[in-house]
Design a protein around this motif. Sequence first.
Motif, short mmCIF file in Angstrom:
data_model
loop_
_atom_site.label_atom_id
_atom_site.label_comp_id
_atom_site.label_asym_id
_atom_site.label_seq_id
_atom_site.Cartn_x
_atom_site.Cartn_y
_atom_site.Cartn_z
N LYS A 133 -9.30 -23.01 10.39
CA LYS A 133 -9.41 -21.66 9.83
C LYS A 133 -9.38 -21.69 8.30
CE LYS A 133 -7.12 -17.14 9.87
NZ LYS A 133 -6.97 -17.08 8.40
N VAL A 134 -8.48 -22.48 7.74
CA VAL A 134 -8.37 -22.57 6.28
C VAL A 134 -9.56 -23.33 5.69
CG1 VAL A 134 -6.93 -23.36 4.37
CG2 VAL A 134 -5.86 -22.40 6.41
N LEU A 135 -10.03 -24.36 6.39
CA LEU A 135 -11.22 -25.08 5.92
C LEU A 135 -12.42 -24.14 5.85
CD1 LEU A 135 -10.94 -28.49 7.83
CD2 LEU A 135 -10.68 -28.12 5.37
N ALA A 136 -12.53 -23.25 6.84
CA ALA A 136 -13.63 -22.29 6.83
C ALA A 136 -13.54 -21.35 5.63
CB ALA A 136 -13.62 -21.48 8.13
N ASP A 137 -12.32 -20.93 5.31
CA ASP A 137 -12.12 -20.06 4.14
C ASP A 137 -12.50 -20.79 2.85
OD1 ASP A 137 -11.18 -18.08 5.82
OD2 ASP A 137 -9.07 -18.57 5.51
N GLN A 138 -12.15 -22.06 2.77
CA GLN A 138 -12.40 -22.84 1.55
C GLN A 138 -13.87 -23.15 1.34
OE1 GLN A 138 -8.10 -25.27 1.61
NE2 GLN A 138 -10.01 -26.40 1.83
N THR A 139 -14.54 -23.50 2.42
CA THR A 139 -15.93 -23.97 2.30
C THR A 139 -16.96 -22.88 2.55
OG1 THR A 139 -16.03 -24.63 4.63
CG2 THR A 139 -15.23 -26.28 3.06
N LYS A 140 -16.50 -21.72 3.03
CA LYS A 140 -17.40 -20.61 3.37
C LYS A 140 -18.36 -20.96 4.50
CE LYS A 140 -15.40 -18.62 -0.07
NZ LYS A 140 -14.22 -17.77 0.21
N GLN A 141 -17.92 -21.90 5.34
CA GLN A 141 -18.68 -22.28 6.53
C GLN A 141 -17.75 -22.26 7.74
OE1 GLN A 141 -21.88 -22.71 6.99
NE2 GLN A 141 -22.46 -22.56 4.83
N THR A 142 -18.30 -22.01 8.91
CA THR A 142 -17.51 -21.95 10.13
C THR A 142 -17.11 -23.34 10.60
OG1 THR A 142 -18.74 -19.98 10.80
CG2 THR A 142 -17.46 -21.09 12.51
N PHE A 143 -15.84 -23.50 10.98
CA PHE A 143 -15.36 -24.72 11.63
C PHE A 143 -15.03 -24.36 13.08
CE2 PHE A 143 -15.38 -26.36 7.47
CZ PHE A 143 -15.20 -27.73 7.53
N ILE A 144 -15.89 -24.83 13.99
CA ILE A 144 -15.78 -24.47 15.40
C ILE A 144 -14.95 -25.52 16.13
CG2 ILE A 144 -17.07 -24.05 17.53
CD1 ILE A 144 -19.54 -23.55 15.62
N VAL A 145 -13.90 -25.09 16.82
CA VAL A 145 -13.10 -26.01 17.64
C VAL A 145 -13.67 -26.00 19.05
CG1 VAL A 145 -10.83 -26.52 18.60
CG2 VAL A 145 -11.03 -25.68 16.26
N GLU A 146 -14.12 -27.17 19.51
CA GLU A 146 -14.71 -27.30 20.84
C GLU A 146 -13.86 -28.25 21.67
OE1 GLU A 146 -18.95 -28.85 22.71
OE2 GLU A 146 -18.96 -27.83 20.76
N ASN A 147 -13.40 -27.78 22.82
CA ASN A 147 -12.52 -28.57 23.68
C ASN A 147 -13.32 -29.35 24.71
OD1 ASN A 147 -11.01 -25.79 22.99
ND2 ASN A 147 -9.52 -27.46 23.05
N LYS A 148 -13.17 -30.68 24.68
CA LYS A 148 -13.83 -31.57 25.64
C LYS A 148 -12.75 -32.43 26.30
CE LYS A 148 -18.15 -30.44 24.88
NZ LYS A 148 -19.01 -29.89 25.97
N ALA A 149 -12.05 -31.82 27.25
CA ALA A 149 -10.92 -32.50 27.89
C ALA A 149 -11.38 -33.52 28.91
CB ALA A 149 -10.02 -31.46 28.55
N GLY A 150 -10.53 -34.53 29.14
CA GLY A 150 -10.81 -35.51 30.17
C GLY A 150 -10.40 -36.91 29.77
N ALA A 208 -7.48 -29.65 26.57
CA ALA A 208 -7.72 -28.24 26.87
C ALA A 208 -7.13 -27.36 25.76
CB ALA A 208 -7.09 -27.89 28.21
N PRO A 209 -7.59 -26.11 25.66
CA PRO A 209 -7.04 -25.19 24.65
C PRO A 209 -5.54 -24.96 24.85
CG PRO A 209 -9.08 -24.33 25.57
CD PRO A 209 -8.70 -25.52 26.42
N GLY A 210 -4.85 -24.75 23.75
CA GLY A 210 -3.43 -24.41 23.80
C GLY A 210 -2.47 -25.54 23.54
N GLY A 211 -2.92 -26.79 23.63
CA GLY A 211 -2.05 -27.92 23.37
C GLY A 211 -1.87 -28.15 21.89
N ALA A 212 -1.04 -29.15 21.55
CA ALA A 212 -0.71 -29.40 20.15
C ALA A 212 -1.95 -29.79 19.34
CB ALA A 212 0.34 -30.51 20.07
#
Length: 341
Positions: free
Chosen positions: A69-86, A55-59
């Motif tokens: 966030k930094v990878l997105a700045d470097q590559t000029k592409q969005t890096f989306i974090v998607e949480n799939k807990a379970g 879930a969001p918020g963990g380590a």
Amino acid sequence: MNHAAIDNLLGDLILNKMTLLASFGAVCMTLAATSAHSQVPTYPDRPVTLIVGYAPGGATDRVARMVGKVLADQTKQTFIVENKAGANSNVGAEMVARAKPDGYTLYVGSIANTINHSLYNKLNFDLNKDFKQVALLALVPNMLVVNPNLPINSVKQYIAYAKANPGKLTCASSGSGSSIHLSCELFKIDTGTNILHIPYKGSGPAVADLLGGQVDSMFDNLPSSIGQVRAGKLRALGVTTATRVPFAPEIPTLIEQGIPGFAVTSWFGVMAPAGTPQVILDKLNLEINKALNTTEVKASYFAAGFISPPAPNSQRQYGDFVTSEIDRWNKVIAAGNIKVD
């Protein structure tokens, strides 16, 4: 035409054919190399999804967002974090194992995945066969903490107390099979102690009961409990890293206190589906290591209590590390007869 002339003519024809074939082969190799090289700068040319098995918020989530966030700045592409807990991150891992191996769906794995490899009787994926290891992202030390009302001020006293009260000293964890739980199990094996494991649904409730005195001790992730230690609400006995950590140098290691070789570090790293082209894996490894060396990530890590992996952080190093972790936790799980399903 005599035989000698025919032989000479045939020789010339064969030589010319071989020369032509060699030239054609060289051209093909050049075109292939050019094509492979051209793929590197064009990746990524659309958004990349980083799957987190919690879930969001963990380590794991925090590390993914910091570096993403930094990878997105470097590559000029969005890096989306998607949480799939379970299922202790197995749901997210299985999703990526079945994803198209094109570099656009990646998994942010952790020490939990190498534990799960032996912990679960049935998994719908194989960590070794279905993934390619890309790069480590971060390391997080664990720390043995006790309720300050206990008459324990060192690891030696903790061991003595456990041996004098077999099965009565309690050790909380964020859940069965977590790195926090397995740290306690490894400690019991290495010291020959009988300590009662008390599992919780997360580190937060476990720490709350530790503060309240309902449980005695815990091998918690250092970032989540260092504030309570500095406030005097918990007592730190030692860190589980091989050397002292830079943001808490006053806390000795367990190795220093008489438990040779005891080093348990939680970790996080990027994995890609098996079959992902090597040029994409190379590009990802390069960009991740570049991001880890930025001032932004270094400052974020220091504030959060994360440690950057040692250089050069290659794909091979990471792959060998994952294999060694699987072997290590398999032995601990077998010795403790630990299962969750």
